[in-house]
Design an enzyme around this catalytic site. Structure first.
Site, PDB file in Angstrom:
ATOM      1  N   ASP A 298      -7.867   2.154   8.616  1.00 27.98           N
ATOM      2  CA  ASP A 298      -6.885   2.060   7.526  1.00 27.98           C
ATOM      3  C   ASP A 298      -7.514   1.407   6.282  1.00 27.98           C
ATOM      4  O   ASP A 298      -7.249   1.802   5.145  1.00 27.98           O
ATOM      5  CB  ASP A 298      -5.677   1.212   7.933  1.00 27.98           C
ATOM      6  CG  ASP A 298      -5.171   1.474   9.338  1.00 27.98           C
ATOM      7  OD1 ASP A 298      -6.002   1.650  10.250  1.00 27.98           O
ATOM      8  OD2 ASP A 298      -3.946   1.471   9.543  1.00 27.98           O
TER       9      ASP A 298
ATOM     10  N   SER B 268      -3.106  -5.544  17.812  1.00 23.05           N
ATOM     11  CA  SER B 268      -2.920  -6.989  17.920  1.00 23.05           C
ATOM     12  C   SER B 268      -2.569  -7.300  19.374  1.00 23.05           C
ATOM     13  O   SER B 268      -2.632  -6.425  20.244  1.00 23.05           O
ATOM     14  CB  SER B 268      -1.811  -7.462  16.974  1.00 23.05           C
ATOM     15  OG  SER B 268      -0.587  -6.814  17.253  1.00 23.05           O
TER      16      SER B 268
ATOM     17  N   ASP C  26      -4.937  -4.272   2.550  1.00 26.19           N
ATOM     18  CA  ASP C  26      -3.751  -3.496   2.190  1.00 26.19           C
ATOM     19  C   ASP C  26      -3.300  -3.777   0.752  1.00 26.19           C
ATOM     20  O   ASP C  26      -2.665  -2.934   0.114  1.00 26.19           O
ATOM     21  CB  ASP C  26      -2.594  -3.806   3.136  1.00 26.19           C
ATOM     22  CG  ASP C  26      -2.792  -3.234   4.532  1.00 26.19           C
ATOM     23  OD1 ASP C  26      -3.715  -2.414   4.717  1.00 26.19           O
ATOM     24  OD2 ASP C  26      -2.046  -3.625   5.442  1.00 26.19           O
TER      25      ASP C  26
ATOM     26  N   TYR D  74       0.814  -1.219   0.000  1.00 29.54           N
ATOM     27  CA  TYR D  74       0.000   0.000   0.000  1.00 29.54           C
ATOM     28  C   TYR D  74       0.843   1.262   0.000  1.00 29.54           C
ATOM     29  O   TYR D  74       0.420   2.302  -0.523  1.00 29.54           O
ATOM     30  CB  TYR D  74      -0.985  -0.009   1.167  1.00 29.54           C
ATOM     31  CG  TYR D  74      -0.396   0.212   2.542  1.00 29.54           C
ATOM     32  CD1 TYR D  74      -0.266   1.493   3.075  1.00 29.54           C
ATOM     33  CD2 TYR D  74      -0.014  -0.857   3.332  1.00 29.54           C
ATOM     34  CE1 TYR D  74       0.254   1.698   4.338  1.00 29.54           C
ATOM     35  CE2 TYR D  74       0.505  -0.671   4.593  1.00 29.54           C
ATOM     36  CZ  TYR D  74       0.639   0.604   5.097  1.00 29.54           C
ATOM     37  OH  TYR D  74       1.162   0.809   6.349  1.00 29.54           O
TER      38      TYR D  74
ATOM     39  N   ARG E 270      -3.340   9.183  12.097  1.00 31.22           N
ATOM     40  CA  ARG E 270      -3.258   8.687  10.727  1.00 31.22           C
ATOM     41  C   ARG E 270      -4.441   7.796  10.368  1.00 31.22           C
ATOM     42  O   ARG E 270      -4.869   7.776   9.209  1.00 31.22           O
ATOM     43  CB  ARG E 270      -1.937   7.952  10.476  1.00 31.22           C
ATOM     44  CG  ARG E 270      -1.795   7.586   9.008  1.00 31.22           C
ATOM     45  CD  ARG E 270      -0.364   7.420   8.569  1.00 31.22           C
ATOM     46  NE  ARG E 270       0.247   6.193   9.015  1.00 31.22           N
ATOM     47  CZ  ARG E 270       1.462   6.117   9.558  1.00 31.22           C
ATOM     48  NH1 ARG E 270       2.189   7.208   9.746  1.00 31.22           N
ATOM     49  NH2 ARG E 270       1.960   4.961   9.918  1.00 31.22           N
TER      50      ARG E 270
ATOM     51  N   TYR F 290      -6.928 -11.027  11.081  1.00 31.59           N
ATOM     52  CA  TYR F 290      -7.536 -10.142  12.078  1.00 31.59           C
ATOM     53  C   TYR F 290      -9.052 -10.364  12.086  1.00 31.59           C
ATOM     54  O   TYR F 290      -9.827  -9.544  11.591  1.00 31.59           O
ATOM     55  CB  TYR F 290      -7.223  -8.680  11.769  1.00 31.59           C
ATOM     56  CG  TYR F 290      -5.746  -8.322  11.817  1.00 31.59           C
ATOM     57  CD1 TYR F 290      -4.918  -8.856  12.800  1.00 31.59           C
ATOM     58  CD2 TYR F 290      -5.192  -7.451  10.889  1.00 31.59           C
ATOM     59  CE1 TYR F 290      -3.575  -8.530  12.846  1.00 31.59           C
ATOM     60  CE2 TYR F 290      -3.837  -7.121  10.935  1.00 31.59           C
ATOM     61  CZ  TYR F 290      -3.044  -7.659  11.911  1.00 31.59           C
ATOM     62  OH  TYR F 290      -1.713  -7.341  11.962  1.00 31.59           O
TER      63      TYR F 290
ATOM     64  N   HIS G 120     -10.241  -6.502   8.240  1.00 23.23           N
ATOM     65  CA  HIS G 120      -9.069  -5.837   7.690  1.00 23.23           C
ATOM     66  C   HIS G 120      -8.130  -6.843   7.005  1.00 23.23           C
ATOM     67  O   HIS G 120      -7.604  -6.577   5.923  1.00 23.23           O
ATOM     68  CB  HIS G 120      -8.321  -5.076   8.772  1.00 23.23           C
ATOM     69  CG  HIS G 120      -7.241  -4.194   8.236  1.00 23.23           C
ATOM     70  ND1 HIS G 120      -7.493  -3.149   7.386  1.00 23.23           N
ATOM     71  CD2 HIS G 120      -5.882  -4.215   8.409  1.00 23.23           C
ATOM     72  CE1 HIS G 120      -6.355  -2.555   7.048  1.00 23.23           C
ATOM     73  NE2 HIS G 120      -5.364  -3.184   7.658  1.00 23.23           N
TER      74      HIS G 120
END
Length: 408
Positions: A180, A373, A125, A75, A250, A173, A169
């Protein structure tokens, strides 16, 4: 591509040196020597901050990858290539387009297989870099690009979901939605839907972005938490709500950029467009509220500016400037947000941009990475202790995009 189209292409963009390798484009579109981009001398650096930063990035890392991670379909590579594509659209400079195709051709073979891409990971991603292929396919009609795009689209048809239909995601996960992922998947899927008339994909994009706001938004601040675990089994998840415990700048930046980029391709007649515009407006209100009044910038942990160890962070600041500026420029947001964007941009130049003696630019104070995580608990201490880098592409890419939006 036929000869008439190739002739029109050269005429429109004035590229006398463009070399069409064959009628089927077996070679590069343009035979430009990319060393033109990589000779750092002050008089030769462009005047505008956007292009100066791009040339600086290319000087340092011609393939947008760390030395130990060459030829990576990731990404961060996609983020820089997207900024490079936007620069090409602005300048029509053929060497930028040549650079984009060299990356595309390096990563996609003649059968449309993507180098280093592992579809079995079911990672959002992996989709962001796919955006570079739309323009290459449009210009060349080379089916290898279409095959690669279809492969990425196919991943989303099998992406595991929460019970309400929100994308996990990554496969590793389970039951987790991260902000994100909004940027990694939604702009790609929207552009795919627009390009190939995949009408159902528009509904899917709206569902993902609306579910994220529903599950992650803090009604007190208007900000969105980094992640949500529907199962409440993760150690970082609130046992009642499932959300992580802090607002990472972010992560909010990814979400804000996703919204303005999705709206570029989202149909004006779609019934959910008004809801996406409303979400963007709520995001803008919250982002503006937490803009530091003195510097114009944003903090690593957005809503705790006075807490010890917190710091003004470059990537989030660049992302918010981009989203606010683009939203105002495209009339997705009120034009008054341009003032907030300009103030933020001034702060970025003042605090984060460093000019080296040879004219090359550095971008300072970029958080390297953050996630959720077992060993990344989403605590305040975790976010402020993550490594800070110079010239991380997660900062330089949004800086270039923000600069282009503000014509700097």
């Amino acid at each position: 591509m036929n000869d008439n189209f190739a002739g029109r292409w050269i005429a429109v963009y004035g590229i006398a040196s463009a070399l069409i390798a064959s009628p089927s484009f077996g070679g590069p579109l343009f035979d430009h020597d990319l060393t033109e981009l990589t000779e750092p001398a002050d008089p030769r650096f462009p005047k505008k901050w956007s292009e100066r930063m791009l040339v600086s990035v290319l000087n340092r890392s011609p393939w947008m990858a760390d030395a130990a991670q060459k030829d990576t379909w990731g990404y961060t590579q996609g983020l820089i290539i997207h900024a490079l594509e936007e620069m090409w659209r602005k300048t029509k400079d053929p060497k930028y387009l040549a650079y984009i195709q060299r990356y595309g051709d390096k990563m996609v073979d003649e059968q449309g297989a993507i180098k280093t891409y592992k579809p079995e990971d079911l990672s959002l991603d992996n989709l962001n870099s796919g955006k570079v292929l739309f323009n290459l396919y449009n210009l060349t009609k080379d089916e290898k690009y279409r095959k690669a795009l279809d492969q990425l689209r196919h991943q989303l048809k099998w992406q595991p979901k929460t019970t309400e239909g929100g994308y996990w995601h990554k496969l590793k996960y389970p039951w987790q939605m991260w902000l994100d992922g909004a940027y990694m998947a939604s702009p790609f899927l929207t552009q795919y839907a627009s390009t190939f008339h995949d009408e159902a994909a528009f509904d899917e994009v709206a569902r993902q972005l609306m579910l994220m706001e529903k599950q992650l938004r803090d009604p007190k601040t208007g900000l969105l938490y980094h992640g949500w675990d529907e199962s409440r089994l993760q150690p970082w998840a609130n046992k009642q709500t499932g959300v992580s415990s802090n607002v990472w700048g972010r992560a909010m930046g990814w979400y804000a950029m996703a919204l303005v980029d999705v709206l570029d391709y989202f149909p004006s007649t779609h019934p959910q467009r008004k809801n996406l515009l409303a979400i963007l407006d709520r995001v803008a209100v919250a982002v503006h509220k937490y803009q530091d009044s003195k510097s114009g910038l944003w903090y690593q942990v957005m809503d705790q500016p006075e807490r010890a160890g917190n710091y003004l962070e470059a990537s989030a600041s660049c992302m918010f400037v981009y989203a606010l500026a683009k939203g105002a420029n495209r009339h997705y947001l009120d034009k008054t947000y341009l003032r907030a964007a300009e103030k933020g941009y001034s702060g970025i130049l003042d605090r984060f941009v460093e000019t080296k003696p040879d004219g090359e630019l550095n971008l300072l104070q970029v958080c390297e990475v953050a996630g959720l995580s077992a060993d990344r608990d989403g605590s305040y201490e975790y976010y402020i202790k993550e490594p800070v880098r110079v010239n991380d592409p997660k900062g330089t890419g949004p800086f270039i995009l923000a600069s282009l939006e503000l014509n700097h």
